[in-house]
Design a protein around this motif. Structure first.
Motif, short mmCIF file in Angstrom:
data_model
loop_
_atom_site.label_atom_id
_atom_site.label_comp_id
_atom_site.label_asym_id
_atom_site.label_seq_id
_atom_site.Cartn_x
_atom_site.Cartn_y
_atom_site.Cartn_z
N GLU A 3 0.83 -1.21 0.00
CA GLU A 3 0.00 0.00 0.00
C GLU A 3 0.86 1.26 0.00
O GLU A 3 0.55 2.23 -0.69
N ALA A 4 1.95 1.25 0.75
CA ALA A 4 2.85 2.39 0.76
C ALA A 4 3.43 2.61 -0.63
O ALA A 4 3.53 3.75 -1.10
N ASN A 18 1.15 4.35 -3.16
CA ASN A 18 1.15 5.80 -2.97
C ASN A 18 2.49 6.43 -3.35
O ASN A 18 2.52 7.50 -3.94
N TYR A 31 3.13 9.25 -6.11
CA TYR A 31 3.83 10.50 -5.79
C TYR A 31 4.89 10.80 -6.86
O TYR A 31 4.97 11.92 -7.37
N GLU A 61 0.32 14.74 -1.41
CA GLU A 61 -0.62 13.91 -0.66
C GLU A 61 -0.29 12.43 -0.78
O GLU A 61 -0.48 11.66 0.15
N PHE A 62 0.24 12.02 -1.94
CA PHE A 62 0.61 10.61 -2.12
C PHE A 62 1.83 10.25 -1.28
O PHE A 62 1.90 9.16 -0.71
N LYS A 63 2.78 11.16 -1.18
CA LYS A 63 3.96 10.90 -0.35
C LYS A 63 3.53 10.78 1.11
O LYS A 63 3.96 9.89 1.84
N ARG A 64 2.65 11.70 1.54
CA ARG A 64 2.15 11.67 2.93
C ARG A 64 1.46 10.35 3.23
O ARG A 64 1.69 9.73 4.26
N LYS A 65 0.62 9.89 2.29
CA LYS A 65 -0.08 8.62 2.48
C LYS A 65 0.89 7.45 2.55
O LYS A 65 0.72 6.53 3.34
N GLU A 68 2.49 7.20 5.94
CA GLU A 68 1.57 6.79 7.01
C GLU A 68 1.66 5.30 7.32
O GLU A 68 1.23 4.86 8.39
N TYR A 69 2.22 4.51 6.43
CA TYR A 69 2.30 3.05 6.64
C TYR A 69 3.51 2.63 7.46
O TYR A 69 3.64 1.46 7.81
#
Length: 181
Positions: free
Chosen positions: A134-135, A138, A142, A149-153, A156-157
Motif C-alpha cells: 500500500e505504501a 502511494n 507521488y 498527498e501521495f507521499k504523505r499517504k 503513514e504506513y
C-alpha cells in the motif's frame, strides 16, 4: 480460467505482482493484475506500456519479497535478479505467467498463454508486507503525479510496517524512503 490462474497464485480481485516487459531492456514494475470477468491491468504512460504496445506480451512473476517490490517500483531489475530470461523468471518468484496483451487506452486485456510454479510456499497474511504494498502504491503515484498527498499517504504506513512486519519489511520501507528522498 480463474481456476487455472489460481494454480499460479492469482485470485479474483487485484493481484500485486512484478510485471515484466521485454524491449530495449528488461522492464520490471509492480502491477496489479485484475481477475474478474476479464483479466486486465491498468497502465500509465511508462516503459511497461511502451514495451507492451510493441511486443503484445506481458510476463508476471508472483513474488513475496518486499525488497524486490520496492526496487522494481523505482528501477528496472538487472539480469542478476533473474534465474531465467526465456521466459523471464526472478530468483525470488513463486510462479510466473505469460500473457498475450491487447491494449485499449490505459487498459491491457490479458489472455493466458502459459505459466509455471517455481516454489510452493505456505505463508500467512503478513500485515507488514501488505502495508509495504500500500505504501508503494502511494509512493509510485507521488513519483508519477508529483502530488505531496501521495507521499504523505505512503509515509503513514511506516508504523504498521514496524509493528507488524519482519526484518525484510522494515528494510524494504527504509529502502523506499531512500528512493523518495
Amino acid at each position: 480460467m480463474r481456476k487455472l490462474l489460481e494454480e499460479f497464485g492469482l485470485r479474483e480481485g487485484i493481484n500485486e505482482v512484478i510485471g515484466i516487459t521485454l524491449g530495449e531492456w528488461i522492464n520490471t514494475a509492480p502491477i496489479g493484475v485484475v481477475v474478474r470477468d476479464k483479466i486486465f491491468v491498468r497502465l500509465y504512460e511508462n516503459h511497461t506500456k511502451e514495451f507492451l504496445k510493441k511486443s503484445g506480451k506481458l510476463y508476471v512473476n508472483v513474488v513475496n519479497d518486499p525488497i524486490i517490490f520496492v526496487k522494481a517500483s523505482f528501477e528496472d531489475l538487472s539480469e542478476e535478479y533473474f534465474e531465467s530470461l526465456d521466459p523471464p523468471i526472478l530468483k525470488s518468484a513463486l510462479s510466473w505467467l505469460e500473457f498475450d496483451a491487447k491494449l485499449e487506452g490505459s487498459i491491457a486485456y490479458l489472455e493466458f498463454v502459459r505459466g509455471g510454479v517455481v516454489k510452493r510456499e505456505i505463508r500467512a497474511v503478513n500485515r507488514g508486507f501488505n502495508a509495504i504494498i500500500e505504501a508503494l502504491v502511494n509512493a509510485t503515484r507521488y513519483v508519477y503525479f508529483k502530488r505531496e498527498e501521495f507521499k504523505r499517504k505512503a509515509l503513514e504506513y511506516q508504523e504498521l510496517v514496524e509493528k507488524c512486519g519482519g526484518e525484510k519489511e522494515r528494510e524494504a520501507f527504509e529502502l523506499m524512503l531512500r528512493y523518495l528522498e
